[in-house]
Design an enzyme around this catalytic site. Sequence first.
Site, PDB file in Angstrom:
ATOM      1  N   ASP A   3      -7.799  -5.051   0.464  1.00 22.24           N
ATOM      2  CA  ASP A   3      -8.222  -6.097  -0.896  1.00 22.24           C
ATOM      3  C   ASP A   3      -8.433  -7.669  -0.803  1.00 22.24           C
ATOM      4  OD1 ASP A   3      -9.922  -4.541  -2.309  1.00 22.24           O
ATOM      5  OD2 ASP A   3      -7.609  -3.167  -2.761  1.00 22.24           O
ATOM      6  N   HIS A  25       1.287  -1.058  -0.107  1.00 22.34           N
ATOM      7  CA  HIS A  25       0.193   0.069  -0.185  1.00 22.34           C
ATOM      8  C   HIS A  25       0.678   1.244   0.183  1.00 22.34           C
ATOM      9  CE1 HIS A  25      -2.887   2.969   1.177  1.00 22.34           C
ATOM     10  NE2 HIS A  25      -4.122   2.022   0.758  1.00 22.34           N
TER      11      HIS A  25
HETATM   12  N1  ACO Z   1       4.271  -7.567  -4.944  1.00 24.70           N
HETATM   13  C1  ACO Z   1       5.962  -7.745  -4.801  1.00 24.70           C
HETATM   14  N2  ACO Z   1       6.752  -6.503  -4.940  1.00 24.70           N
HETATM   15  C2  ACO Z   1       5.548  -5.320  -4.123  1.00 24.70           C
HETATM   16  C3  ACO Z   1       3.968  -5.383  -4.949  1.00 24.70           C
HETATM   17  C4  ACO Z   1       3.161  -6.373  -4.566  1.00 24.70           C
HETATM   18  N3  ACO Z   1       2.418  -6.890  -4.357  1.00 24.70           N
HETATM   19  N4  ACO Z   1       3.454  -3.533  -3.568  1.00 24.70           N
HETATM   20  C5  ACO Z   1       5.202  -3.455  -3.501  1.00 24.70           C
HETATM   21  N5  ACO Z   1       5.942  -4.008  -4.187  1.00 24.70           N
HETATM   22  C6  ACO Z   1       7.534  -3.238  -4.796  1.00 24.70           C
HETATM   23  C7  ACO Z   1       7.655  -3.404  -5.737  1.00 24.70           C
HETATM   24  O1  ACO Z   1       8.076  -4.278  -6.408  1.00 24.70           O
HETATM   25  C8  ACO Z   1       8.600  -2.181  -4.985  1.00 24.70           C
HETATM   26  O2  ACO Z   1      10.123  -2.967  -4.709  1.00 24.70           O
HETATM   27  P1  ACO Z   1      11.866  -2.201  -5.178  1.00 24.70           P
HETATM   28  O3  ACO Z   1      11.940  -0.938  -3.952  1.00 24.70           O
HETATM   29  O4  ACO Z   1      12.601  -3.166  -5.093  1.00 24.70           O
HETATM   30  O5  ACO Z   1      11.332  -1.664  -6.592  1.00 24.70           O
HETATM   31  C9  ACO Z   1       8.856  -1.476  -3.512  1.00 24.70           C
HETATM   32  O6  ACO Z   1       7.448  -2.952  -3.381  1.00 24.70           O
HETATM   33  C10 ACO Z   1       7.497  -0.071  -3.779  1.00 24.70           C
HETATM   34  O7  ACO Z   1       6.738  -0.796  -4.415  1.00 24.70           O
HETATM   35  P2  ACO Z   1       6.040   0.626  -5.265  1.00 24.70           P
HETATM   36  O8  ACO Z   1       5.601   0.155  -6.711  1.00 24.70           O
HETATM   37  O9  ACO Z   1       6.720   1.999  -4.797  1.00 24.70           O
HETATM   38  O10 ACO Z   1       5.089   0.993  -4.184  1.00 24.70           O
HETATM   39  P3  ACO Z   1       3.635   2.216  -4.446  1.00 24.70           P
HETATM   40  O11 ACO Z   1       3.336   2.220  -3.370  1.00 24.70           O
HETATM   41  O12 ACO Z   1       4.181   2.581  -5.978  1.00 24.70           O
HETATM   42  O13 ACO Z   1       2.519   0.532  -5.259  1.00 24.70           O
HETATM   43  C11 ACO Z   1      -0.037  -0.175  -4.482  1.00 24.70           C
HETATM   44  C12 ACO Z   1       1.046   0.346  -3.976  1.00 24.70           C
HETATM   45  C13 ACO Z   1       0.349  -0.083  -6.495  1.00 24.70           C
HETATM   46  C14 ACO Z   1      -1.139  -0.913  -3.631  1.00 24.70           C
HETATM   47  C15 ACO Z   1       1.505  -1.461  -4.945  1.00 24.70           C
HETATM   48  O14 ACO Z   1       2.017  -2.439  -3.345  1.00 24.70           O
HETATM   49  C16 ACO Z   1       0.538  -2.910  -5.483  1.00 24.70           C
HETATM   50  O15 ACO Z   1       1.145  -2.836  -6.647  1.00 24.70           O
HETATM   51  N6  ACO Z   1       0.217  -3.101  -5.023  1.00 24.70           N
HETATM   52  C17 ACO Z   1      -0.549  -5.136  -5.483  1.00 24.70           C
HETATM   53  C18 ACO Z   1      -1.709  -4.197  -5.762  1.00 24.70           C
HETATM   54  C19 ACO Z   1      -3.076  -3.340  -5.398  1.00 24.70           C
HETATM   55  O16 ACO Z   1      -2.862  -5.064  -4.303  1.00 24.70           O
HETATM   56  N7  ACO Z   1      -3.842  -2.819  -4.346  1.00 24.70           N
HETATM   57  C20 ACO Z   1      -4.848  -2.245  -3.804  1.00 24.70           C
HETATM   58  C21 ACO Z   1      -3.682  -0.989  -2.955  1.00 24.70           C
HETATM   59  S1  ACO Z   1      -5.043  -1.029  -1.787  1.00 24.70           S
HETATM   60  C22 ACO Z   1      -6.160  -0.127  -3.099  1.00 24.70           C
HETATM   61  O17 ACO Z   1      -5.834  -0.002  -4.017  1.00 24.70           O
HETATM   62  C23 ACO Z   1      -7.670  -0.409  -2.193  1.00 24.70           C
END
Ligand code: ACO
Length: 428
Positions: free
Chosen positions: A367, A310
Amino acid sequence: MSESETKYAELHLDGKVIRLPILEGTEQEKGIDISALRKETGYITVDPGFFNTGACYSKVTFIDGEKGILRYRGIPVEELAEKATFVQTAYLLLHDRLPNEKQLKAFSSLLNLNSMLHEDMRHFFDGFPRGAHPMHILSTMINALCTFYPNVDMLSLKEDINLSATRLISTVRTVAAFAYKKSIGEPIVYPRYDLPYCANFLNMMFDSPVKPYEVNKDVVRALDLLLILHADHEQNCSTTTVRTVGSAQVDLYASISAGVSALSGPLHGGANQAVIDMLRKIMRSEGNIQKFVERAKDKNNPFRLMGFGHRIYKTFDPRATIIKKTCHDLLEKLKINDPLLDLAMELEDIATHDDYFIERNLYPNVDFYSGIIYRAIGIPENMFTVMFALGRLPGWIAHWQEMISQNTKISRPRQIYTGKTLRHYEKI
Ligand code: ACO
């Protein structure tokens, strides 16, 4: 804060010292006001994805992502989940106070009176192709609402906002159920005067001429709770979309329709459907969870663990904790044994003990477990994100209303241009 009490940050730039006012919210969140920066220096700030950008002042919802705190209008979401109904929560978000008995009765009655959809709108459902995703149908239908009920622009705001907000919360529920009935080829079920909000929705979804729907109070309570937990989440992607679109003085329905589109993405609300899809794929691979965890960690693989991570929470999402418990309770009461729940718990356990997820503070989000409750209720997977949208409506409306009342300027970010410099047209 008076001029003399204002604190400043100093920016040393091109031999000059720029003083930037420091702002503080009621929960001691701090920010630096850079609104005059470009005028004074010619520089802009750059923050793709808005990791550090506060786009507005808001009194609706407070989140502390480090501590896992979520409050609507000051009230902890845990208290609302335990003691309130979704209708009370919606009132709280819209009016900044919990309703008294009389206000609740009036609000419920207004919801009832506005639950019908204009009869001509029923024909719209015939135009969508078979298999159309209900989120696309929902955003289209909400946009179409403003052609039937056009008076919700800024100028008529004061007279109409209560009516429009209530109509939207009520009719969107009807649209969602109609879209489902249409998709399975069953006759539409109209809203009933005698049923409260969630029971009414479930009845419109599942009642049929050959099998009357029996309202189950545990199912109603679980749905009520899910809607409460989804009701607002400050400046998330879809709410920011609603505020951004609305900042061009776009009417309420069209702004909310844009929010629904933003919510449909798998990185946002669409994740609830994607989680179940992922769990099923794991199941098909004979429960090889580790393989999926390794794929999620692989930087050359775009796969992510859905329902994990998140932008704001760097600890457990408080909503996920409540949803997980509700999931167990409901399945037990309904005597359902869902293998996807066991798989989800195993996945959570493996991921939360893995260094990759620990170092990046990745925990289950709202979720991760919600889809398993929806499955138990009988809601089809392509309707999961529609359920999220139903819950989020009061939050979107509260933000649109707040944005309008603040005389917000049109949202218009700047950019750093990285394209070609001046060149000229050449004749072919
Ligand atoms: N699985 C694996 N790795 C992940 C995940 C994940 N679900 N989420 C984040 N990471 C990693 C990224 O690859 C990144 O790694 P790095 O630092 O080595 O490059 C690090 O964690 C930070 O991730 P970001 O993408 O910079 O985080 P951001 O805040 O932009 O993204 C998000 C947040 C979109 C929710 C992300 O965690 C994700 O894609 N999760 C899966 C989709 C999801 O569950 N979405 C629902 C969110 S809740 C809502 O919106 C209602």
